[in-house]
Motif scaffolding. Structure first.
Motif, PDB file in Angstrom:
ATOM      1  N   ILE A  83       0.828  -1.207   0.000  1.00  0.00           N
ATOM      2  CA  ILE A  83       0.000   0.000   0.000  1.00  0.00           C
ATOM      3  C   ILE A  83       0.863   1.259   0.000  1.00  0.00           C
ATOM      4  O   ILE A  83       0.580   2.205  -0.720  1.00  0.00           O
ATOM      5  CB  ILE A  83      -0.960   0.013   1.203  1.00  0.00           C
ATOM      6  N   GLU A  84       1.862   1.292   0.825  1.00  0.00           N
ATOM      7  CA  GLU A  84       2.890   2.328   0.904  1.00  0.00           C
ATOM      8  C   GLU A  84       2.412   3.685   1.415  1.00  0.00           C
ATOM      9  O   GLU A  84       3.227   4.563   1.611  1.00  0.00           O
ATOM     10  CB  GLU A  84       3.563   2.554  -0.456  1.00  0.00           C
ATOM     11  N   ARG A  85       1.150   3.899   1.597  1.00  0.00           N
ATOM     12  CA  ARG A  85       0.642   5.193   2.049  1.00  0.00           C
ATOM     13  C   ARG A  85      -0.133   5.012   3.344  1.00  0.00           C
ATOM     14  O   ARG A  85      -1.040   4.176   3.422  1.00  0.00           O
ATOM     15  CB  ARG A  85      -0.281   5.821   1.005  1.00  0.00           C
ATOM     16  N   ALA A  86       0.179   5.818   4.349  1.00  0.00           N
ATOM     17  CA  ALA A  86      -0.468   5.700   5.649  1.00  0.00           C
ATOM     18  C   ALA A  86      -1.958   6.007   5.577  1.00  0.00           C
ATOM     19  O   ALA A  86      -2.761   5.370   6.255  1.00  0.00           O
ATOM     20  CB  ALA A  86       0.220   6.628   6.651  1.00  0.00           C
ATOM     21  N   LYS A  87      -2.324   6.951   4.728  1.00  0.00           N
ATOM     22  CA  LYS A  87      -3.735   7.341   4.679  1.00  0.00           C
ATOM     23  C   LYS A  87      -4.627   6.290   4.019  1.00  0.00           C
ATOM     24  O   LYS A  87      -5.841   6.354   4.131  1.00  0.00           O
ATOM     25  CB  LYS A  87      -3.903   8.689   3.979  1.00  0.00           C
ATOM     26  N   LEU A 129      -3.980   0.517  12.493  1.00  0.00           N
ATOM     27  CA  LEU A 129      -3.142   1.425  13.277  1.00  0.00           C
ATOM     28  C   LEU A 129      -1.655   1.091  13.154  1.00  0.00           C
ATOM     29  O   LEU A 129      -0.826   1.992  12.990  1.00  0.00           O
ATOM     30  CB  LEU A 129      -3.574   1.402  14.741  1.00  0.00           C
ATOM     31  N   LEU A 130      -1.318  -0.184  13.231  1.00  0.00           N
ATOM     32  CA  LEU A 130       0.085  -0.559  13.083  1.00  0.00           C
ATOM     33  C   LEU A 130       0.564  -0.308  11.660  1.00  0.00           C
ATOM     34  O   LEU A 130       1.684   0.153  11.448  1.00  0.00           O
ATOM     35  CB  LEU A 130       0.283  -2.020  13.472  1.00  0.00           C
ATOM     36  N   GLY A 131      -0.293  -0.576  10.683  1.00  0.00           N
ATOM     37  CA  GLY A 131       0.063  -0.288   9.293  1.00  0.00           C
ATOM     38  C   GLY A 131       0.304   1.190   9.065  1.00  0.00           C
ATOM     39  O   GLY A 131       1.263   1.583   8.386  1.00  0.00           O
ATOM     40  N   GLU A 132      -0.573   2.043   9.628  1.00  0.00           N
ATOM     41  CA  GLU A 132      -0.375   3.487   9.503  1.00  0.00           C
ATOM     42  C   GLU A 132       0.919   3.917  10.169  1.00  0.00           C
ATOM     43  O   GLU A 132       1.676   4.730   9.618  1.00  0.00           O
ATOM     44  CB  GLU A 132      -1.556   4.234  10.122  1.00  0.00           C
ATOM     45  N   TYR A 133       1.178   3.389  11.356  1.00  0.00           N
ATOM     46  CA  TYR A 133       2.404   3.751  12.066  1.00  0.00           C
ATOM     47  C   TYR A 133       3.636   3.363  11.260  1.00  0.00           C
ATOM     48  O   TYR A 133       4.567   4.159  11.094  1.00  0.00           O
ATOM     49  CB  TYR A 133       2.425   3.078  13.442  1.00  0.00           C
ATOM     50  N   LEU A 134       3.653   2.143  10.749  1.00  0.00           N
ATOM     51  CA  LEU A 134       4.812   1.674   9.989  1.00  0.00           C
ATOM     52  C   LEU A 134       4.973   2.437   8.678  1.00  0.00           C
ATOM     53  O   LEU A 134       6.095   2.752   8.263  1.00  0.00           O
ATOM     54  CB  LEU A 134       4.694   0.180   9.725  1.00  0.00           C
ATOM     55  N   CYS A 135       3.865   2.747   8.017  1.00  0.00           N
ATOM     56  CA  CYS A 135       3.952   3.508   6.764  1.00  0.00           C
ATOM     57  C   CYS A 135       4.412   4.939   7.015  1.00  0.00           C
ATOM     58  O   CYS A 135       5.203   5.490   6.244  1.00  0.00           O
ATOM     59  CB  CYS A 135       2.610   3.496   6.031  1.00  0.00           C
ATOM     60  N   ILE A 136       3.926   5.561   8.095  1.00  0.00           N
ATOM     61  CA  ILE A 136       4.374   6.918   8.440  1.00  0.00           C
ATOM     62  C   ILE A 136       5.863   6.896   8.763  1.00  0.00           C
ATOM     63  O   ILE A 136       6.613   7.777   8.333  1.00  0.00           O
ATOM     64  CB  ILE A 136       3.552   7.484   9.619  1.00  0.00           C
ATOM     65  N   ARG A 138       8.056   4.882   7.625  1.00  0.00           N
ATOM     66  CA  ARG A 138       8.793   4.715   6.368  1.00  0.00           C
ATOM     67  C   ARG A 138       8.759   5.990   5.532  1.00  0.00           C
ATOM     68  O   ARG A 138       9.751   6.356   4.899  1.00  0.00           O
ATOM     69  CB  ARG A 138       8.206   3.557   5.578  1.00  0.00           C
ATOM     70  N   GLU A 139       7.618   6.676   5.508  1.00  0.00           N
ATOM     71  CA  GLU A 139       7.500   7.908   4.725  1.00  0.00           C
ATOM     72  C   GLU A 139       8.402   9.014   5.260  1.00  0.00           C
ATOM     73  O   GLU A 139       8.864   9.868   4.505  1.00  0.00           O
ATOM     74  CB  GLU A 139       6.054   8.405   4.712  1.00  0.00           C
ATOM     75  N   LEU A 140       8.637   9.009   6.569  1.00  0.00           N
ATOM     76  CA  LEU A 140       9.413  10.076   7.186  1.00  0.00           C
ATOM     77  C   LEU A 140      10.908   9.785   7.272  1.00  0.00           C
ATOM     78  O   LEU A 140      11.657  10.581   7.840  1.00  0.00           O
ATOM     79  CB  LEU A 140       8.873  10.367   8.593  1.00  0.00           C
ATOM     80  N   ARG A 141      11.329   8.649   6.708  1.00  0.00           N
ATOM     81  CA  ARG A 141      12.761   8.369   6.693  1.00  0.00           C
ATOM     82  C   ARG A 141      13.487   9.421   5.882  1.00  0.00           C
ATOM     83  O   ARG A 141      12.969   9.948   4.897  1.00  0.00           O
ATOM     84  CB  ARG A 141      13.041   7.004   6.079  1.00  0.00           C
ATOM     85  N   GLU A 142      14.715   9.674   6.283  1.00  0.00           N
ATOM     86  CA  GLU A 142      15.534  10.627   5.552  1.00  0.00           C
ATOM     87  C   GLU A 142      15.930  10.031   4.214  1.00  0.00           C
ATOM     88  O   GLU A 142      16.305   8.860   4.112  1.00  0.00           O
ATOM     89  CB  GLU A 142      16.782  10.941   6.376  1.00  0.00           C
ATOM     90  N   ILE A 143      15.832  10.842   3.186  1.00  0.00           N
ATOM     91  CA  ILE A 143      16.209  10.392   1.854  1.00  0.00           C
ATOM     92  C   ILE A 143      17.727  10.458   1.760  1.00  0.00           C
ATOM     93  O   ILE A 143      18.325  11.513   1.963  1.00  0.00           O
ATOM     94  CB  ILE A 143      15.556  11.278   0.767  1.00  0.00           C
ATOM     95  N   PRO A 144      18.368   9.335   1.467  1.00  0.00           N
ATOM     96  CA  PRO A 144      19.833   9.357   1.389  1.00  0.00           C
ATOM     97  C   PRO A 144      20.302  10.147   0.159  1.00  0.00           C
ATOM     98  O   PRO A 144      19.735  10.039  -0.916  1.00  0.00           O
ATOM     99  CB  PRO A 144      20.215   7.887   1.275  1.00  0.00           C
ATOM    100  N   THR A 145      21.308  10.942   0.378  1.00  0.00           N
ATOM    101  CA  THR A 145      21.915  11.683  -0.730  1.00  0.00           C
ATOM    102  C   THR A 145      23.316  11.163  -0.945  1.00  0.00           C
ATOM    103  O   THR A 145      23.936  10.568  -0.063  1.00  0.00           O
ATOM    104  CB  THR A 145      21.956  13.194  -0.422  1.00  0.00           C
ATOM    105  N   ARG A 146      23.830  11.446  -2.111  1.00  0.00           N
ATOM    106  CA  ARG A 146      25.131  10.910  -2.461  1.00  0.00           C
ATOM    107  C   ARG A 146      26.257  11.633  -1.722  1.00  0.00           C
ATOM    108  O   ARG A 146      27.208  11.024  -1.256  1.00  0.00           O
ATOM    109  CB  ARG A 146      25.322  11.026  -3.954  1.00  0.00           C
TER     110      ARG A 146
END
Length: 151
Positions: A83-87, A129-136, A138-146
């Motif tokens: 699903i990838e989206r918390a909402k 609730l657990l799915g929303e928590y885990l997706c949020i 994951r969504e809020l992880r820092e995007i790695p830059t080079r």
């Protein structure tokens, strides 16, 4: 998948529902075979879809309850990748359990057990609730830059 403007894609939604439903029942089957299969001589679809097997008065009933709850936790984990989206987690969790209710209606009639409703209500809440928590998370992880600056 990019998180910008979403395009209405009903085939994607149906595919996500089918995949989530299949993974849920596959996981439920694994948990039932390990927890219930050790206590009964013959496994059948009764443990999946008959409301009478979800009871708190026997050891097998408690194993069935545990299997359903563990499967809802696993379903929350599946939603991170499907699903990838918390909402959207509540929508897909509710859809999964509504489809499960319809299958139970066809298989064994209207679930008249309070325990069945409590277990499945808890399952949909845990999955959503657990799915929303885990997706949020994951969504809020820092995007790695080079390149990283040393500021």
């Amino acid at each position: 998948m990019f998180y910008g403007a979403m395009v209405w894609d009903p085939w994607l939604i149906v595919a996500q529902i089918v995949c989530l439903q299949c993974l849920y029942y596959l996981t439920l089957g694994v948990f039932l075979s390990f927890l219930v299969g050790t206590h009964v001589s013959h496994m059948s679809l009764v443990y999946f879809f008959d409301f009478a097997t979800i009871t708190s008065s026997t050891v097998v009933g408690w194993c069935v309850i545990a299997s359903f709850l563990f499967s809802s936790v696993a379903g929350a984990g599946y939603m991170i990748y499907l699903i990838e989206r918390a909402k959207k987690c509540l929508d897909f969790s509710a859809t999964l359990y509504i489809i499960h209710l319809f299958i139970c209606l066809v298989y064994g009639g209207w679930p008249s057990s309070v325990t069945w409703w409590v277990v499945n209500g808890t399952g949909v809440a845990v999955m959503a609730l657990l799915g929303e928590y885990l997706c949020i998370k994951r969504e809020l992880r820092e995007i790695p830059t080079r390149y990283r600056s040393n500021i």
